[in-house]
Design an enzyme around this catalytic site. Structure first.
Site, PDB file in Angstrom:
ATOM      1  N   ALA A   1      31.700  83.926 -56.060  1.00  0.00           N
ATOM      2  CA  ALA A   1      30.303  84.363 -55.999  1.00  0.00           C
ATOM      3  C   ALA A   1      29.955  84.964 -54.629  1.00  0.00           C
ATOM      4  CB  ALA A   1      29.391  83.187 -56.307  1.00  0.00           C
ATOM      5  N   HIS A   2      28.752  85.475 -54.532  1.00  0.00           N
ATOM      6  CA  HIS A   2      28.300  86.132 -53.296  1.00  0.00           C
ATOM      7  C   HIS A   2      28.361  85.196 -52.087  1.00  0.00           C
ATOM      8  CE1 HIS A   2      23.900  85.406 -54.880  1.00  0.00           C
ATOM      9  NE2 HIS A   2      24.607  84.316 -54.924  1.00  0.00           N
TER      10      HIS A   2
END
Lengths: 339, 339, 339
Positions: free
Chosen positions: B237-238
């Site tokens: 994820a980010h």
């Protein structure tokens, strides 16, 4: 395209009760069906729907013929008969045979004249695309890959070099066959990549779901048997072997060199560790984790049942004390015995 | 391509015992190896296979030299030596340098003359493709992305704008680098998208598996360290940060802004919650769930062992009573103490 | 592109405290922000960062105005206001309208003049691409698919025939909409494919993550409501229905024909069995498994907490004895009662 009910009965070897000239155009659920529709019944939950059904015909078993007054086809396996009739009534859209001008086909690739190669598809050297195959838009077929007759490689799927598949296979969009297996040797902190020299081999009638990955073998091949059905987003690691007619629902992951028997079923998100052997006819419920060989046909599970988070948390904390609780109970039982 | 055993010994700095002129063409397993093959031995489970082996040479450790009478290369790390020799004997197929006429390359992109850009690849403005890189068929390289020398972007992979990677990276088919991170602010019932303004940065020697996704950062970048190996169908994820030489097997998911140390290993389908910190040298067994920081190197697990479904169900139902059982035991212990 | 703080206050209906002429160019975190930046504050954990912040403006709630001496925008929901302002300050890169010469667009497809069709995109017959849509490089839009205005189909995404989506949808790279649902009837050992005749329908403002798959319905459609946000690598099976504004983090899997309510949230890797009904406002923590209907809004969990592997293994082995332990405790309690 419409068929007479008698034509369907004959082709699929089913007993017809009712009007042989009923015109059948499409399949529908018992609830929605009307004139021109054929439906099927196999579950007593739908008894009311059956009795209210206004389909032009219903497929059902001999035992259930009394439940429906309309036209019927009698089958030993109504659901399977329905599936076959649905395939006949609703054939897939077939693009025209031939190679789209935007496709890139190597001069050494063999493309059957009846195959269809869509926009921007890429076929590398020595690949072999069989009769009536469809290679979808943007799909990639690597060097020397063999696509058996009547197979469909959907748009944007990737089939790497050396992959071989039998007839009537389906490779859905985004699937990747023959990417490198995940093999590295550790050298101090560093990982050294081990060339993955095997291939992927699929039998006949294999279905590979959207965005599923089947890696090539390290030495020797990753092998998927006849009639295996893999749903979406599944990972099959290098040198896995899957027996005929095994089916897996979405999100399963099978680690390297594991051998799975025939006619197994895996519900969603099951994980299987590496280098295991799973026998024929083993069945796994959703999210099961398999860490040891399975030597006996049966149904297997693992996991924790859902609960409200506040209650779950209390119980989950106690899990960490389970061995202590076990010992305390043993102690209490001993004391109780003494008395 | 064949090499003399003496050439391999010299290049990989290994002691040779036996015939220096033995001709080595390929790697093979101990069981399958024959003339022209080199194999390796590192596990006592394969002792019999070693002794029966008819390879032209075997790589093994000094301690094991007595186990094999044939030609040998002696290594401090036979598996790693095998990996390096396999890379030499089995180099990847290299497409010719140059840009395929069907590729779409923006006039402002910089493509090294030694790079190979395959059919229908798309290279956007200001992208930079280094020496000896391969961009596969249908792969997409966004604006300003930087692909370091000797990297391979396989067919149908997607590398979005601003992604930067070092040298010798592999991005397998279907992988997506730099898609939007999953960031939304809730406003009453509605979700408002938060622009994802950071990039993805990979170090050198990073491998990204097929259909794995690494999202761009919200503010600041998602960073994958040198030598990190990610298998297939992994989600990063980010703003995640992964330290050097960490490896993850297929199906892992790492939630936003979590920082992972170096030399960690994750078996398949491990999940890690957001905003955590995991130290160096932490190891997780398959399907573990990580909900808190890990501050100490070690091996961690969670989950329930597989059982026959009927037995599993009985035990699983009791899990929901675990806190009650705990309290009952405590009560019994108290009573027992009183006596 | 810079805006006056007063312009932002007016457009987003926020109270301005401080210099209305402050020039705002971009968003930044409280820690990194400097002149030209706007930041937001909503969590007391960041109080120190707020007080040290040198942004040109900060968005915060009325209650927190006293915490910051600089320019402020006061909002009832600072995070949502931040999201909207970030969208304004950082609009997505917009490719020019028009059809790239390498795209393959069927003569019967309708492409709005303001839409942008990128390199090698494929648009099949009767597809309809709305105003201001972007279809990315290598993306595939099947026959009769409808892409609502302002939607973006990112590079290498696949949207199969008959898929319909509303306005302002995002379909990230590698996502596959409308692949066959996983439907097969068993006939002896063999699986017979059941044609999947339904479509996929997305509402407005739906976001589909990278490599996520949404299968078409068997009979009837798979339906995703307005404002639904799906992260990466999610599987939505045939005939699932998802209510408005529900959000799912990466790796979730929803099995066939399950109906999910509105405003639900699913943390990562949640699995939901088939044919269930989940009510509105149900929330699931990471890796939860849902095997029964959820009829009451609330927060739900399942799973085992992480532990060191040696300790976990001891407890995990005891799980298999849980029902026995339960019975032993019951027995002990009975005996204790007798006394």
């Amino acid at each position: 395209m419409a068929y007479l009910l008698s034509e369907l009965a004959e082709e699929f070897n089913l007993q017809l009760v009712g009007n042989p000239d009923a015109s059948i155009e499409r399949v529908a659920g018992l609830d929605q069906a009307g004139p021109g529709d054929i439906s099927f019944y196999s579950n007593t939950r739908h008894k009311n729907a059956l009795q209210a059904c206004s389909a032009s015909a219903v497929i059902l078993s001999e035992d259930d013929t009394g439940l429906y007054a309309g036209n019927k086809l009698i089958s030993g396996n109504p659901y399977a008969s329905y599936a076959r009739i649905a395939q006949k009534l609703h054939p897939r859209h077939r693009p025209a045979a031939g190679i789209h001008p935007t496709a890139s086909v190597d001069a050494t690739a063999r493309i059957d004249a009846t195959a269809s190669i869509a926009q921007n598809a890429v076929i590398e050297a020595d690949a072999d695309i069989g009769a009536n195959c469809q290679v979808g838009a943007g799909a990639y077929i690597g060097r020397g890959a063999i696509i058996g007759a009547h197979s469909i490689i959907f748009a944007n799927a990737t089939v790497h070099h050396g992959t071989r598949m039998g007839k009537h296979c389906l490779v859905h969009s985004g699937a990747v066959l023959g990417a490198d297996g995940f093999g590295h040797a550790r050298d101090a902190a560093e990982w050294i990549f081990i060339p993955q020299l095997g291939d992927v081999e699929l039998g006949n009638d294999v279905s590979i779901g959207a965005n599923t990955t089947v890696d090539r073998g390290t030495l020797g091949d990753t092998v998927i048997g006849d009639g295996v059905k893999l749903d979406n987003l599944i990972h099959i690691a290098h040198n896995v072997q899957i027996g005929d007619h095994t089916a897996m629902a979405a999100g399963c992951g099978i680690a390297g060199s594991t051998t799975i028997g025939s006619r197994c079923t895996f519900a969603g998100q099951v994980g299987v560790a590496d280098n295991l052997v799973i026998c024929d006819d083993a069945h796994f419920t959703g999210r099961a984790v398999v860490l040891k060989n399975i030597n006996r046909a049966g149904v297997y599970s693992s996991g924790i049942l859902l609960d409200e988070t506040t209650k779950w948390r209390r119980n989950a904390l106690r899990f960490g004390q389970l061995d202590t609780l076990y010992k305390q109970i043993r102690q209490l039982l001993k004391e109780s015995d003494k008395k």
